[in-house]
Design a protein around this motif. Structure first.
Motif, PDB file in Angstrom:
ATOM      1  N   GLN A 127       9.440   8.152   3.303  1.00  0.00           N
ATOM      2  CA  GLN A 127       8.410   9.098   3.760  1.00  0.00           C
ATOM      3  C   GLN A 127       8.918  10.533   3.755  1.00  0.00           C
ATOM      4  OE1 GLN A 127       7.187   8.773   7.939  1.00  0.00           O
ATOM      5  NE2 GLN A 127       5.041   8.792   7.270  1.00  0.00           N
ATOM      6  N   MET A 128       8.016  11.471   3.430  1.00  0.00           N
ATOM      7  CA  MET A 128       8.341  12.898   3.472  1.00  0.00           C
ATOM      8  C   MET A 128       8.650  13.307   4.910  1.00  0.00           C
ATOM      9  SD  MET A 128       5.372  14.479   1.005  1.00  0.00           S
ATOM     10  CE  MET A 128       5.819  16.166   1.482  1.00  0.00           C
ATOM     11  N   GLY A 129       9.592  14.219   5.050  1.00  0.00           N
ATOM     12  CA  GLY A 129       9.942  14.688   6.386  1.00  0.00           C
ATOM     13  C   GLY A 129       8.781  15.384   7.075  1.00  0.00           C
ATOM     14  N   LEU A 172       0.853  -1.196   0.000  1.00  0.00           N
ATOM     15  CA  LEU A 172       0.000   0.000   0.000  1.00  0.00           C
ATOM     16  C   LEU A 172       0.883   1.237   0.000  1.00  0.00           C
ATOM     17  CD1 LEU A 172      -2.529  -1.060   2.804  1.00  0.00           C
ATOM     18  CD2 LEU A 172      -2.686  -1.506   0.360  1.00  0.00           C
ATOM     19  N   ASP A 173       0.497   2.200  -0.802  1.00  0.00           N
ATOM     20  CA  ASP A 173       1.232   3.464  -0.860  1.00  0.00           C
ATOM     21  C   ASP A 173       0.238   4.623  -0.773  1.00  0.00           C
ATOM     22  OD1 ASP A 173       3.716   2.263  -1.130  1.00  0.00           O
ATOM     23  OD2 ASP A 173       3.621   2.241  -3.327  1.00  0.00           O
ATOM     24  N   TRP A 174       0.512   5.515   0.212  1.00  0.00           N
ATOM     25  CA  TRP A 174      -0.235   6.769   0.310  1.00  0.00           C
ATOM     26  C   TRP A 174       0.709   7.893  -0.124  1.00  0.00           C
ATOM     27  CZ3 TRP A 174      -5.298   7.633   1.550  1.00  0.00           C
ATOM     28  CH2 TRP A 174      -6.025   6.555   2.074  1.00  0.00           C
ATOM     29  N   LYS A 175       0.317   8.674  -1.134  1.00  0.00           N
ATOM     30  CA  LYS A 175       1.166   9.719  -1.688  1.00  0.00           C
ATOM     31  C   LYS A 175       0.433  11.049  -1.774  1.00  0.00           C
ATOM     32  CE  LYS A 175       4.251   6.905  -4.577  1.00  0.00           C
ATOM     33  NZ  LYS A 175       4.796   6.739  -5.958  1.00  0.00           N
ATOM     34  N   ARG A 176       1.249  12.120  -1.822  1.00  0.00           N
ATOM     35  CA  ARG A 176       0.732  13.441  -2.165  1.00  0.00           C
ATOM     36  C   ARG A 176       0.855  13.591  -3.674  1.00  0.00           C
ATOM     37  NH1 ARG A 176       0.531  17.861   1.560  1.00  0.00           N
ATOM     38  NH2 ARG A 176       0.286  19.155  -0.302  1.00  0.00           N
ATOM     39  N   ILE A 177      -0.305  13.717  -4.351  1.00  0.00           N
ATOM     40  CA  ILE A 177      -0.286  13.761  -5.810  1.00  0.00           C
ATOM     41  C   ILE A 177       0.400  15.020  -6.308  1.00  0.00           C
ATOM     42  CG2 ILE A 177      -1.753  13.739  -7.865  1.00  0.00           C
ATOM     43  CD1 ILE A 177      -3.863  12.286  -6.241  1.00  0.00           C
ATOM     44  N   ARG A 194       2.779  16.716  -5.043  1.00  0.00           N
ATOM     45  CA  ARG A 194       4.237  16.731  -4.841  1.00  0.00           C
ATOM     46  C   ARG A 194       4.910  15.443  -5.317  1.00  0.00           C
ATOM     47  NH1 ARG A 194       4.828  19.340   1.253  1.00  0.00           N
ATOM     48  NH2 ARG A 194       3.544  21.211   0.850  1.00  0.00           N
ATOM     49  N   ASN A 195       4.092  14.427  -5.577  1.00  0.00           N
ATOM     50  CA  ASN A 195       4.597  13.110  -6.008  1.00  0.00           C
ATOM     51  C   ASN A 195       5.616  12.562  -4.998  1.00  0.00           C
ATOM     52  OD1 ASN A 195       4.793  10.846  -7.655  1.00  0.00           O
ATOM     53  ND2 ASN A 195       6.398  11.737  -8.957  1.00  0.00           N
ATOM     54  N   GLU A 196       5.254  12.674  -3.715  1.00  0.00           N
ATOM     55  CA  GLU A 196       6.112  12.181  -2.648  1.00  0.00           C
ATOM     56  C   GLU A 196       5.315  11.266  -1.730  1.00  0.00           C
ATOM     57  OE1 GLU A 196       8.768  14.844  -0.662  1.00  0.00           O
ATOM     58  OE2 GLU A 196       8.529  16.382  -2.224  1.00  0.00           O
ATOM     59  N   MET A 197       6.030  10.406  -1.030  1.00  0.00           N
ATOM     60  CA  MET A 197       5.414   9.379  -0.201  1.00  0.00           C
ATOM     61  C   MET A 197       4.979   9.952   1.149  1.00  0.00           C
ATOM     62  SD  MET A 197       4.638   6.124  -0.431  1.00  0.00           S
ATOM     63  CE  MET A 197       5.781   5.543  -1.680  1.00  0.00           C
ATOM     64  N   PRO A 241      -1.951  23.539   7.934  1.00  0.00           N
ATOM     65  CA  PRO A 241      -2.421  24.014   6.627  1.00  0.00           C
ATOM     66  C   PRO A 241      -1.589  23.489   5.465  1.00  0.00           C
ATOM     67  CG  PRO A 241      -2.440  25.798   8.216  1.00  0.00           C
ATOM     68  CD  PRO A 241      -1.783  24.652   8.890  1.00  0.00           C
ATOM     69  N   SER A 242      -0.307  23.203   5.706  1.00  0.00           N
ATOM     70  CA  SER A 242       0.535  22.656   4.638  1.00  0.00           C
ATOM     71  C   SER A 242       0.141  21.236   4.251  1.00  0.00           C
ATOM     72  CB  SER A 242       2.014  22.689   5.059  1.00  0.00           C
ATOM     73  OG  SER A 242       2.209  21.946   6.255  1.00  0.00           O
ATOM     74  N   ASP A 243      -0.669  20.572   5.082  1.00  0.00           N
ATOM     75  CA  ASP A 243      -1.133  19.215   4.756  1.00  0.00           C
ATOM     76  C   ASP A 243      -2.293  19.230   3.763  1.00  0.00           C
ATOM     77  OD1 ASP A 243       0.742  18.154   6.505  1.00  0.00           O
ATOM     78  OD2 ASP A 243      -0.644  18.182   8.213  1.00  0.00           O
ATOM     79  N   SER A 244      -2.811  20.400   3.460  1.00  0.00           N
ATOM     80  CA  SER A 244      -3.913  20.481   2.504  1.00  0.00           C
ATOM     81  C   SER A 244      -3.427  20.079   1.115  1.00  0.00           C
ATOM     82  CB  SER A 244      -4.475  21.905   2.447  1.00  0.00           C
ATOM     83  OG  SER A 244      -4.977  22.292   3.716  1.00  0.00           O
ATOM     84  N   GLY A 245      -4.248  19.283   0.425  1.00  0.00           N
ATOM     85  CA  GLY A 245      -3.882  18.863  -0.923  1.00  0.00           C
ATOM     86  C   GLY A 245      -4.513  17.529  -1.280  1.00  0.00           C
ATOM     87  N   PRO A 246      -4.229  17.022  -2.488  1.00  0.00           N
ATOM     88  CA  PRO A 246      -4.778  15.733  -2.932  1.00  0.00           C
ATOM     89  C   PRO A 246      -3.878  14.567  -2.510  1.00  0.00           C
ATOM     90  CG  PRO A 246      -3.690  16.819  -4.775  1.00  0.00           C
ATOM     91  CD  PRO A 246      -3.563  17.764  -3.592  1.00  0.00           C
TER      92      PRO A 246
END
Length: 247
Positions: free
Chosen positions: A79-81, A55-60, A62-65, A108-113
């Motif tokens: 994982q992203m820092g 399973l992989d959860w990513k930020r679309i 930023r294309n980071e894990m 607020p920086s966690d907002s996103g897809p």
């Protein structure tokens, strides 16, 4: 030849797998306040154990894990820092086909897809997360609370003050309507009286010439009658005189 057969068989296997399973996730954005804990969840349909899956959860964007699960264990190296020490994958729910990831103390920086991806089944699902700052959320609440009038003042069925205040405009409107009606009736009466008086005065003016003419006519008739009487009396006197003289 063997490579082509293997590739085609893999494609057929992937097609069969993807045709049997899918991921179901929320279609509406998930909204939260700064500092809250948020859960991102996708469900396998039909339900099947995902304990042995990757399973992989990513930020679309930023294309980071964000979180990675492989060989029944969590892997934090890719994982992203930003998310280190803040993600928790529920291993207990994996046996039921539930892919649940918790984010603690969101910012607020966690907002996103976000995207949940199951490579073996070749299925994925996207979730949008929206984080509002706590001071902004407090400002919105204060604005809505101050803009909204007190419920007692608006509905106020048991508040005598609100009842009296609500009745005042009704009494004022009723009194003004009565005054207007009385003035209208009085105006009609005055107009009617004026019309009657004018008719009577006009009738008198019409009768006075007729009376004057009748008086003149009567005077003329009396004068003419008197003159006729005098004419009759004169022959009689002349007759008498002639008789006396004859004798």
């Amino acid at each position: 030849m063997r490579i082509c057969v293997t590739f085609l068989s893999n494609l057929l296997f992937i097609k069969l797998i993807t045709g049997q399973h899918r991921l179901v996730c929320p279609t509406q954005p998930i909204e939260a306040t700064e500092g809250d804990d948020v859960t991102l969840q996708c469900d396998l349909d039909p339900p099947v154990s995902a304990v042995d899956y990757t399973l992989d959860w990513k930020r679309i964007d930023r294309n980071e894990m964000v979180h990675s699960y492989r060989h029944k264990q969590d892997h934090y190296n890719p994982q992203m820092g930003q998310y280190r020490g803040r993600t928790t994958l529920s291993h207990e729910d994996l046996s039921s086909g539930i892919l649940r990831l918790q984010l603690s103390s969101v910012q607020p920086s966690d907002s996103g897809p976000y995207r949940c991806f199951v490579p073996k089944l070749w299925i994925r699902c996207n979730i949008t997360l929206s984080i509002v700052r706590r001071d902004q959320n407090k400002t919105k609440r204060d604005t809505s609370s101050t803009a909204r009038p007190p419920l007692v003042e608006v509905t106020g069925t048991n508040n005598p003050r609100s009842d009296s205040e609500s009745r005042k405009p009704v009494h004022a409107g009723t009194i003004s309507s009565v005054v207007v009606f009385v003035v209208f009736v009085v105006g009609l009466l005055i107009t009617g009286i004026k019309q009657i008086c004018m008719k009577r005065l006009k009738g008198r003016e019409d009768q006075e010439p007729e009376t004057a003419e009748n008086g003149l006519d009567m005077q003329q008739l009396n004068t003419q009658a008197a003159e006729e009487d005098e004419d009759l009396e004169r022959p009689a006197e002349n007759g008498l005189r002639s008789i006396v003289c004859f004798k």
